[in-house]
Design a protein around this motif. Structure first.
Motif, short mmCIF file in Angstrom:
data_model
loop_
_atom_site.label_atom_id
_atom_site.label_comp_id
_atom_site.label_asym_id
_atom_site.label_seq_id
_atom_site.Cartn_x
_atom_site.Cartn_y
_atom_site.Cartn_z
N TRP A 63 51.42 36.77 47.12
CA TRP A 63 50.13 36.96 46.47
C TRP A 63 49.70 38.42 46.40
N LYS A 64 50.32 39.30 47.19
CA LYS A 64 49.81 40.66 47.37
C LYS A 64 49.77 41.46 46.07
N ARG A 65 50.82 41.38 45.24
CA ARG A 65 50.92 42.25 44.06
C ARG A 65 49.70 42.11 43.15
N ILE A 66 49.33 40.88 42.84
CA ILE A 66 48.25 40.69 41.88
C ILE A 66 46.88 40.83 42.55
N VAL A 67 46.80 40.55 43.86
CA VAL A 67 45.56 40.80 44.59
C VAL A 67 45.19 42.28 44.49
N VAL A 68 46.18 43.16 44.66
CA VAL A 68 45.93 44.60 44.57
C VAL A 68 45.45 44.98 43.18
N THR A 69 46.05 44.39 42.13
CA THR A 69 45.62 44.70 40.76
C THR A 69 44.16 44.34 40.55
N ILE A 70 43.78 43.12 40.96
CA ILE A 70 42.40 42.68 40.74
C ILE A 70 41.43 43.43 41.64
N GLY A 71 41.83 43.67 42.90
CA GLY A 71 40.92 44.28 43.84
C GLY A 71 40.77 45.78 43.69
N GLU A 72 41.79 46.47 43.18
CA GLU A 72 41.77 47.94 43.18
C GLU A 72 41.92 48.58 41.80
N LYS A 73 42.48 47.88 40.84
CA LYS A 73 42.90 48.56 39.62
C LYS A 73 42.12 48.19 38.37
N ILE A 74 41.11 47.33 38.49
CA ILE A 74 40.29 47.00 37.32
C ILE A 74 39.09 47.94 37.22
N GLY A 75 38.35 48.08 38.31
CA GLY A 75 37.21 48.98 38.33
C GLY A 75 37.54 50.30 39.01
N LYS A 76 36.72 51.29 38.78
CA LYS A 76 36.94 52.61 39.37
C LYS A 76 36.32 52.72 40.77
N THR A 77 35.47 51.78 41.13
CA THR A 77 34.87 51.79 42.46
C THR A 77 35.26 50.51 43.19
N HIS A 78 35.01 50.49 44.48
CA HIS A 78 35.33 49.31 45.29
C HIS A 78 34.45 48.13 44.87
N LEU A 79 35.00 46.96 44.92
CA LEU A 79 34.29 45.74 44.55
C LEU A 79 33.10 45.51 45.49
N THR A 80 31.92 45.27 44.91
CA THR A 80 30.75 44.95 45.73
C THR A 80 30.64 43.45 45.91
N TYR A 81 29.76 43.06 46.84
CA TYR A 81 29.58 41.62 47.11
C TYR A 81 29.08 40.88 45.87
N ALA A 82 28.10 41.46 45.20
CA ALA A 82 27.53 40.80 44.02
C ALA A 82 28.54 40.69 42.89
N GLN A 83 29.37 41.72 42.72
CA GLN A 83 30.39 41.67 41.67
C GLN A 83 31.39 40.58 41.96
N GLY A 84 31.84 40.48 43.20
CA GLY A 84 32.80 39.44 43.56
C GLY A 84 32.23 38.05 43.39
N ALA A 85 30.99 37.86 43.84
CA ALA A 85 30.37 36.54 43.73
C ALA A 85 30.14 36.16 42.27
N SER A 86 29.70 37.11 41.44
CA SER A 86 29.44 36.83 40.02
C SER A 86 30.72 36.39 39.32
N ALA A 87 31.80 37.15 39.53
CA ALA A 87 33.07 36.82 38.88
C ALA A 87 33.58 35.45 39.33
N GLU A 88 33.49 35.16 40.63
CA GLU A 88 34.00 33.89 41.14
C GLU A 88 33.15 32.70 40.68
N LEU A 89 31.82 32.87 40.68
CA LEU A 89 30.96 31.77 40.22
C LEU A 89 31.23 31.41 38.77
N VAL A 90 31.39 32.42 37.94
CA VAL A 90 31.66 32.17 36.52
C VAL A 90 33.04 31.51 36.35
N ALA A 91 34.04 32.02 37.08
CA ALA A 91 35.38 31.43 36.98
C ALA A 91 35.38 29.98 37.42
N MET A 92 34.74 29.70 38.53
CA MET A 92 34.67 28.33 39.05
C MET A 92 34.01 27.39 38.03
#
Length: 536
Positions: free
Chosen positions: A439-468
């Protein structure tokens, strides 16, 4: 404020620990579950085949069955580790759960999602396949079809995983199915566009196209709504060091990870189920072509509805039944081209289904040599009624005839579109265990390589709620959507709404993977199908 507190606040977000090696106990449990799944699958197959009372004269079909099942479960295993990142990246990068705990948790809920899935997506995907190959799935061409589309999907998934690209397993499988259909049509001297149910393909294509846009826009809007109504600043800041978030934020993020994992299992797991059912129908039709578990007391209403439907159709037949009603219906299902033979052919097939079921009294007592033919007749009748419901020529039918067709189609689908429990368990184990590997390869892409800053709590929750929510809604309507596309676009949308900046290189690579997946899968599966038809 103390110096220690100030330093804690100023700490930059720490990169999560992604290199944790599983211990011997974890490895043992993993292998034990894998062995248990394979053992339960083998035992269930033997028990189901033994219950039919049919004597085995050759082991060749069973060898092909075993290979095909392993490839189908292999697809689900690869699907698991290819798509794990979609559920766990946000909880890992917000330090809500350690990586090793997150992937096991995700695997568990992928497992449960498969077990509680409806099966609607499974048969929606199958309807894309060429009708003549579905009717002959136990033939050499049928095995070539199954092997080609599964191997093509596995190869493309492995390739994109190796490059760390969150490409869509759903997108890949749909492309593989289209490739087989186009190749089959060309090999039989027909226009390549005639080998696929393009109406169904378009419907699925729209769901695959719209779902990333839904992910991006809705995640962005949800983040903006949160900012307007929830004023807690911690929610919009990146983690401090490797400290976990406040308990209520952590609970929300774990909940959304759980929901995405469950939704992914319930949607993506069904694709493998549908293909496994095709394999079973082709190799051991006596056990799996028809639902032998249907009670005897349901046979009388089944026969009565078939007879009533035949009588209703007879009023609209403009001529005698064709000499080969199956060919007439097959041509209609394949081409969607109306002619005067469609209604009398459907009436004849409906009457023959009623006669054969009435003579046997139950599906379990149908003669072995008749089961595959009865199942094919039911499939043709169901598909013809599905297209008749949308055909402008059906406007001549009165309300009672339309109701009879709808009711009989529902009874046919209950008899043919079923998934045994052991198939769900086998797919659930394959998908669940797959989430814990690679799982590591794609986790790194989503967690580090989409945005220029570190993922915040609200950003993570918003993306996951919409996906779910998006995946769960698609599951209700029997549409396969891409967990990968919805989640990664949701992360991008949340980053854009927060003005965190986007890494255009990564987005360009994601877009290229999205654009290339369909043609690459079509070309790969079509080529493999041509090759395998020379072998089988």
């Amino acid at each position: 404020m103390s110096t220690v507190a100030a330093e804690a606040i100023s700490l930059p977000a720490a990169r999560p620990q992604l290199d944790h090696k599983p211990g011997s106990a974890t490895t043992f449990v993993f292998l034990a579950l894998l062995a248990a799944g394979l053992g339960y699958t083998a035992w269930s197959l033997v028990a189901d085949i033994g219950a039919t009372g049919v004597r085995t004269t050759t082991w060749v079909p069973f060898l092909l069955l075993g290979v095909a099942l392993l490839i189908a479960l292999g697809f689900e295993f690869v699907n698991g580790f290819h798509d794990t990142a979609n559920a766990v990246a946000t909880v890992i990068y917000t330090h809500s759960l350690p990586a090793n705990v997150a992937v096991v948790w995700s695997g568990l809920f992928n497992f449960l999602g498969v077990l509680f899935s409806s099966g609607a997506v499974a048969f929606g995907v199958i309807s894309l396949l060429p009708v003549e190959l579905i009717l002959q799935v136990g033939s050499g061409a049928g095995f070539a079809m199954v092997f080609a589309l599964l191997i093509a999907a596995i190869l493309w998934n492995l390739g994109t995983w190796w490059l760390g690209l969150p490409a869509s397993s759903s997108h890949t499988l749909i492309g593989s199915i289209i490739g087989v259909g186009v190749a089959n049509a060309l090999m039989h001297g027909r226009d390549g566009t005639s080998g696929v149910d393009w109406a169904q393909a378009t419907k699925i294509g729209w769901s695959l196209l719209v779902s990333p846009l839904v992910g991006f826009i809705c995640a962005a809007l949800l983040l903006l709504v949160l900012k307007a109504f929830v004023k807690n600043r911690e929610l919009y800041q990146e983690p401090k060091g490797d400290a976990p978030p406040p308990w209520w934020i952590r609970s929300l993020l774990v909940l959304t990870c759980t929901g995405v994992s469950f939704a992914h299992g319930s949607n993506d797991g069904q694709k493998g189920m549908g293909l496994i059912m095709l394999i079973l129908i082709g190799t051991v039709p006596m056990a799996y072509a028809l639902n032998r578990a249907m009670p005897v007391d349901q046979m009388t209403p089944f026969v009565a509805m078939a007879t009533t439907t035949q009588t209703s159709l007879a009023r609209y037949a403009s001529g005698p039944a064709p000499a080969d009603p199956r060919k007439a219906l097959s041509d209609y299902v394949r081409t969607r081209s109306w002619n005067d033979q469609v209604v009398p052919a459907l009436g004849t097939i409906t009457g023959e289904i009623a006669a054969q079921v009435k003579a046997s009294g139950t599906f379990a007592r149908l003669p072995a040599e008749s089961v595959a033919n009865v199942r094919n007749d039911m499939y043709l009748a169901s598909e013809a009624m599905r297209f008749l419901d949308k055909d402008t020529h059906s406007a001549v039918f009165d309300a009672d005839t339309k109701n009879n067709l709808a009711a009989f189609k529902k009874q046919i689908d209950n008899s043919t579109k079923f998934i045994p429990l052991w198939v769900k368990v086998a797919v659930a184990i394959a998908l669940g265990l797959g989430t814990m590997i690679g799982w590591k390869r794609i986790v790194v892409t989503i967690g580090e390589k989409i945005g220029k800053t570190h993922l915040t709590y609200a950003q993570g929750a918003s993306a996951e709620l919409v996906a779910m929510s998006t995946i769960a809604a698609a599951d209700m309507y029997g549409l396969p959507v891409s967990t990968t596309h919805v989640l990664s676009s949701g992360v991008a949308g949340a980053m854009a709404a927060n003005r965190s900046g986007l890494q255009l290189g990564t987005l360009r690579n994601l877009a290229m993977a999205w654009v290339l997946t369909l043609p690459a899968a079509i070309l790969l599966s079509g080529s493999l199908y041509w090759l395998f038809t020379r072998v089988f």
